[in-house]
Design an enzyme around this catalytic site. Sequence first.
Site, PDB file in Angstrom:
ATOM      1  N   ARG A 110       1.018  10.427  13.389  1.00 39.75           N
ATOM      2  CA  ARG A 110       1.766   9.647  12.640  1.00 39.75           C
ATOM      3  C   ARG A 110       3.137   8.878  13.210  1.00 39.75           C
ATOM      4  O   ARG A 110       3.215   9.022  14.285  1.00 39.75           O
ATOM      5  CB  ARG A 110       2.557  10.553  11.542  1.00 39.75           C
ATOM      6  CG  ARG A 110       1.561  10.984  10.523  1.00 39.75           C
ATOM      7  CD  ARG A 110       2.290  11.658   9.100  1.00 39.75           C
ATOM      8  NE  ARG A 110       3.125  10.526   8.938  1.00 39.75           N
ATOM      9  CZ  ARG A 110       4.631  10.963   8.695  1.00 39.75           C
ATOM     10  NH1 ARG A 110       4.899  12.080   8.427  1.00 39.75           N
ATOM     11  NH2 ARG A 110       5.609  10.114   7.978  1.00 39.75           N
ATOM     12  N   LYS A 168       0.775  -1.238   0.033  1.00 37.62           N
ATOM     13  CA  LYS A 168      -0.039   0.118   0.046  1.00 37.62           C
ATOM     14  C   LYS A 168       0.805   1.478   0.101  1.00 37.62           C
ATOM     15  O   LYS A 168       0.359   2.463  -0.238  1.00 37.62           O
ATOM     16  CB  LYS A 168      -1.115   0.079   1.247  1.00 37.62           C
ATOM     17  CG  LYS A 168      -0.375   0.318   2.536  1.00 37.62           C
ATOM     18  CD  LYS A 168      -1.236   0.226   3.696  1.00 37.62           C
ATOM     19  CE  LYS A 168      -0.864   0.388   4.997  1.00 37.62           C
ATOM     20  NZ  LYS A 168       0.132   1.437   5.246  1.00 37.62           N
ATOM     21  N   ASP A 169       2.331   1.175   0.358  1.00 38.45           N
ATOM     22  CA  ASP A 169       3.015   2.336   0.401  1.00 38.45           C
ATOM     23  C   ASP A 169       3.733   2.500  -0.944  1.00 38.45           C
ATOM     24  O   ASP A 169       4.391   3.508  -1.055  1.00 38.45           O
ATOM     25  CB  ASP A 169       4.214   1.991   1.417  1.00 38.45           C
ATOM     26  CG  ASP A 169       3.700   2.305   2.771  1.00 38.45           C
ATOM     27  OD1 ASP A 169       2.522   2.824   3.022  1.00 38.45           O
ATOM     28  OD2 ASP A 169       4.505   1.521   3.696  1.00 38.45           O
ATOM     29  N   ARG A 179      -7.833   8.991   3.287  1.00 37.81           N
ATOM     30  CA  ARG A 179      -8.877   8.146   3.137  1.00 37.81           C
ATOM     31  C   ARG A 179      -9.628   7.650   4.402  1.00 37.81           C
ATOM     32  O   ARG A 179     -10.795   7.584   4.406  1.00 37.81           O
ATOM     33  CB  ARG A 179      -8.308   6.699   2.686  1.00 37.81           C
ATOM     34  CG  ARG A 179      -9.150   5.630   2.214  1.00 37.81           C
ATOM     35  CD  ARG A 179      -8.450   4.424   1.834  1.00 37.81           C
ATOM     36  NE  ARG A 179      -7.813   3.924   2.699  1.00 37.81           N
ATOM     37  CZ  ARG A 179      -8.274   3.123   3.861  1.00 37.81           C
ATOM     38  NH1 ARG A 179      -9.415   2.919   4.198  1.00 37.81           N
ATOM     39  NH2 ARG A 179      -7.352   2.556   4.606  1.00 37.81           N
ATOM     40  N   ARG A 180      -8.969   7.514   5.294  1.00 37.97           N
ATOM     41  CA  ARG A 180      -9.749   7.152   6.546  1.00 37.97           C
ATOM     42  C   ARG A 180     -10.454   8.199   7.237  1.00 37.97           C
ATOM     43  O   ARG A 180     -11.713   8.085   7.766  1.00 37.97           O
ATOM     44  CB  ARG A 180      -8.798   6.413   7.825  1.00 37.97           C
ATOM     45  CG  ARG A 180      -8.209   5.116   7.369  1.00 37.97           C
ATOM     46  CD  ARG A 180      -7.266   4.646   8.240  1.00 37.97           C
ATOM     47  NE  ARG A 180      -6.968   3.370   7.913  1.00 37.97           N
ATOM     48  CZ  ARG A 180      -5.494   2.857   7.969  1.00 37.97           C
ATOM     49  NH1 ARG A 180      -4.529   3.633   8.124  1.00 37.97           N
ATOM     50  NH2 ARG A 180      -5.213   1.526   7.243  1.00 37.97           N
ATOM     51  N   CYS A 202      -0.612   8.717  -2.149  1.00 39.95           N
ATOM     52  CA  CYS A 202      -1.017   8.529  -0.559  1.00 39.95           C
ATOM     53  C   CYS A 202      -2.029   9.223   0.082  1.00 39.95           C
ATOM     54  O   CYS A 202      -2.649   8.855   0.911  1.00 39.95           O
ATOM     55  CB  CYS A 202       0.256   8.303   0.268  1.00 39.95           C
ATOM     56  SG  CYS A 202       1.789   7.785  -0.345  1.00 39.95           S
ATOM     57  N   ARG A 208       2.570   5.350  17.503  1.00 43.37           N
ATOM     58  CA  ARG A 208       1.297   5.767  17.620  1.00 43.37           C
ATOM     59  C   ARG A 208       0.427   5.250  18.501  1.00 43.37           C
ATOM     60  O   ARG A 208      -0.236   5.827  19.492  1.00 43.37           O
ATOM     61  CB  ARG A 208       0.442   5.185  16.385  1.00 43.37           C
ATOM     62  CG  ARG A 208       1.063   5.628  15.061  1.00 43.37           C
ATOM     63  CD  ARG A 208      -0.017   5.493  13.797  1.00 43.37           C
ATOM     64  NE  ARG A 208       0.848   5.241  12.633  1.00 43.37           N
ATOM     65  CZ  ARG A 208       0.269   5.093  11.259  1.00 43.37           C
ATOM     66  NH1 ARG A 208      -0.813   4.964  11.314  1.00 43.37           N
ATOM     67  NH2 ARG A 208       1.086   5.085  10.344  1.00 43.37           N
TER      68      ARG A 208
END
Length: 309
Positions: A143, A78-79, A125-126, A238, A149
């Site tokens: 982040r 996904k990165d 997105r979230r 991203c 986190r």
Amino acid sequence: MKIRIGTRGSKLALWQAYFVEDKLVAAGVKTEIVTIETKGDKILDVSISKIGSKGVFTEEIEEQLADGAIDIAVHSAKDMQSVLPEGFELISFSERELANDVLISDNKEASLNNKNLVVGTSSNRRIATLKHFYPHIKTVPVRGNLQTRIKRMEEGACDALLLAYAGVHRMGYDSRIVQKLNLTEFTPAVGQGSVAIEVHKGLSKAKKDLVRKALNHEPTEVCLLAERSFLKTMDGGCSIPVFGLAQIKGESLQMTGGIMSLDGKEMIRKVFIGKLKDAKSLGRKLAEEVLSSGGDRILKSIKAELSNE
């Protein structure tokens, strides 16, 4: 033969590197793990969109691939940006973990239905998904690696974190999951849950073939070819709230994809079904449909908004 494995230095990145190493060792290959710090690891006090969304977690690693200092690079799929720099390619995708997002918290009663819940996430997105389906939820930017986190959450920055199940599971934090979010509302980022192997064109065919044979999971590869083709056509980095998930259903490939406005008020979501062998064209056609249905307007607005931040 020896394969030098390049990776970021976080615990999750190293988990992925050791996972890859184990498979290569089982195939009879000598290995060496090389840790590399990237721009995305160094700059934690600003959003990824402000750093620049292309190559935030890959640029320094790709320099060492090009130099031959490492043979392969291990990334969260996904990165990976939708278009790799000239001379680079992805040659392998690991079997995908569950692609869901999850909510983790030390409060077992935490839920997205809670009116006063404060959720930590820096993913556009979230955030957009929360604004669309759960507009009462307040978010705060968090982040850093998973452990950083969680520490921020424990220190009171937020009540819960919204994360990918794959990372939470691989780090052994399953007991902290309070809600597994459904794929219909929280359709994941392209590639979520899979480990990708990147190489430079200068790597020998013998090494490429060996790595691919030891590491590639063909059903996952089919899905990710569709997803990455979708992302490429959408021109989403991203920081753009683009989502996409391809799944094999019997002899067919079903792909869901779309885009949301940053404020969550607009969402365009489409589902296409096609043949497994047509994975790339399926992803491209789905993106074209999303764009022609208003996604191009939303995308233009998002890029303008991000550039003005």
